[in-house]
Design a protein around this motif. Structure first.
Motif, PDB file in Angstrom:
ATOM      1  N   ASP A 109       0.821  -1.211   0.000  1.00  0.00           N
ATOM      2  CA  ASP A 109       0.000   0.000   0.000  1.00  0.00           C
ATOM      3  C   ASP A 109       0.854   1.260   0.000  1.00  0.00           C
ATOM      4  O   ASP A 109       1.994   1.257   0.473  1.00  0.00           O
ATOM      5  N   ASP A 110       0.264   2.347  -0.506  1.00  0.00           N
ATOM      6  CA  ASP A 110       0.749   3.729  -0.330  1.00  0.00           C
ATOM      7  C   ASP A 110       1.798   4.174  -1.336  1.00  0.00           C
ATOM      8  O   ASP A 110       2.308   5.284  -1.227  1.00  0.00           O
ATOM      9  N   GLY A 111       2.163   3.374  -2.303  1.00  0.00           N
ATOM     10  CA  GLY A 111       3.091   3.805  -3.341  1.00  0.00           C
ATOM     11  C   GLY A 111       2.329   4.420  -4.506  1.00  0.00           C
ATOM     12  O   GLY A 111       1.139   4.738  -4.376  1.00  0.00           O
TER      13      GLY A 111
ATOM     14  N   ILE B 284      -1.618   5.200  -4.557  1.00  0.00           N
ATOM     15  CA  ILE B 284      -2.253   6.473  -4.236  1.00  0.00           C
ATOM     16  C   ILE B 284      -2.178   7.368  -5.464  1.00  0.00           C
ATOM     17  O   ILE B 284      -1.101   7.561  -6.039  1.00  0.00           O
ATOM     18  N   GLY B 285      -3.294   7.944  -5.850  1.00  0.00           N
ATOM     19  CA  GLY B 285      -3.344   8.728  -7.077  1.00  0.00           C
ATOM     20  C   GLY B 285      -2.379   9.891  -7.119  1.00  0.00           C
ATOM     21  O   GLY B 285      -1.734  10.143  -8.145  1.00  0.00           O
ATOM     22  N   GLU B 286      -2.244  10.628  -6.014  1.00  0.00           N
ATOM     23  CA  GLU B 286      -1.390  11.807  -6.049  1.00  0.00           C
ATOM     24  C   GLU B 286       0.091  11.446  -6.116  1.00  0.00           C
ATOM     25  O   GLU B 286       0.929  12.321  -6.341  1.00  0.00           O
ATOM     26  N   ALA B 287       0.430  10.178  -5.942  1.00  0.00           N
ATOM     27  CA  ALA B 287       1.825   9.735  -6.081  1.00  0.00           C
ATOM     28  C   ALA B 287       2.156   9.326  -7.513  1.00  0.00           C
ATOM     29  O   ALA B 287       3.303   9.001  -7.810  1.00  0.00           O
TER      30      ALA B 287
ATOM     31  N   HIS C  93       3.798  -2.140   3.130  1.00  0.00           N
ATOM     32  CA  HIS C  93       3.717  -0.744   2.690  1.00  0.00           C
ATOM     33  C   HIS C  93       4.975  -0.343   1.926  1.00  0.00           C
ATOM     34  O   HIS C  93       6.083  -0.483   2.452  1.00  0.00           O
ATOM     35  N   ASP C  94       4.789   0.142   0.699  1.00  0.00           N
ATOM     36  CA  ASP C  94       5.940   0.564  -0.109  1.00  0.00           C
ATOM     37  C   ASP C  94       6.039   2.077  -0.237  1.00  0.00           C
ATOM     38  O   ASP C  94       6.889   2.589  -0.956  1.00  0.00           O
TER      39      ASP C  94
END
Length: 212
Positions: free
Chosen positions: A20-22, A46-49, A164-165
């Motif tokens: 998650d979170d990359g 995550i879209g903003e990433a 989490h990456d």
């Protein structure tokens, strides 16, 4: 013969690692570890990433046989948002993933794993499926060895593991975000341990397909 415990109705020696979170700079060394083991994984982005570099990382995931799911655009607590805002978080991210990879995401995961029946019903028409987890780790707050021991101490065929990456960029200035180096190191250890047990890492799609 001793029966082997398995999840999701799977007796085959398959497990799924998810991240998650990359995408982030830490996603790339994780992919390198996966590639060395001929392993595949599912990444919830995550879209903003998904900037230019992030899009290239997502393409690398798919080119290596992995898959990308939707983890919202800004990583909010969905249970605290109005329905319209929840839908925007996911609807804004799906086309970014599809543009980067050429594949429309099939799955979504709630930030902080916070969701309820209302959210599941609300999001279902978007064509995204939520997948239950069987092992949730604290890789973001412990050593690589602790994460490895946690995962290998519990994992069985059919398990879906959460790691989490990356981190949500809105948590603070980019240069102050916590590192995921421990997760990168943990992945190397986990993959070695899984190989010793004869367990193979596949995507969520492949794992669920094996369950019929």
């Amino acid at each position: 013969m001793e029966l082997v415990e398995h999840r999701h109705g799977i007796a085959a020696p398959l497990v799924a690692l998810t991240f998650d979170d990359g995408p982030s700079p830490w996603t790339e060394p994780i992919l390198a570890h996966l590639e060395r083991h001929a392993a595949r994984a599912t990444f919830f982005a995550i879209g903003e990433a998904i900037d230019e570099r992030g899009a290239a990382i997502l393409r690398r995931i798919v080119d290596a046989g992995g898959e990308v799911g939707n983890h919202t655009y800004t990583h909010p607590r969905l249970t605290q948002l109005a329905d319209a805002d929840v839908l925007e978080e996911l609807a804004r991210t799906t086309p970014l993933i599809e543009e980067a990879t050429g594949v429309r995401p099939s799955y979504w995961r709630a930030p902080y794993l916070e969701r309820n029946d209302h959210l599941l019903e609300l999001i279902a028409p978007l064509g995204l499926r939520e997948v239950e987890l069987s092992i949730v780790t604290a890789d973001y707050a412990q050593s690589a060895e602790q994460t490895c021991d946690d995962v290998l101490g519990r994992i069985q065929p059919g398990d879906i593991v959460a790691l989490h990456d990356g981190r949500n960029r809105r948590d603070g200035p980019t240069d102050s975000l916590p590192t995921r180096e421990n997760t990168v190191a943990a992945v190397a250890l986990i993959l070695d341990g899984l190989a010793e047990r004869g367990l193979r890492c596949v995507t969520v799609t492949e794992l669920l397909a094996a369950a019929g």
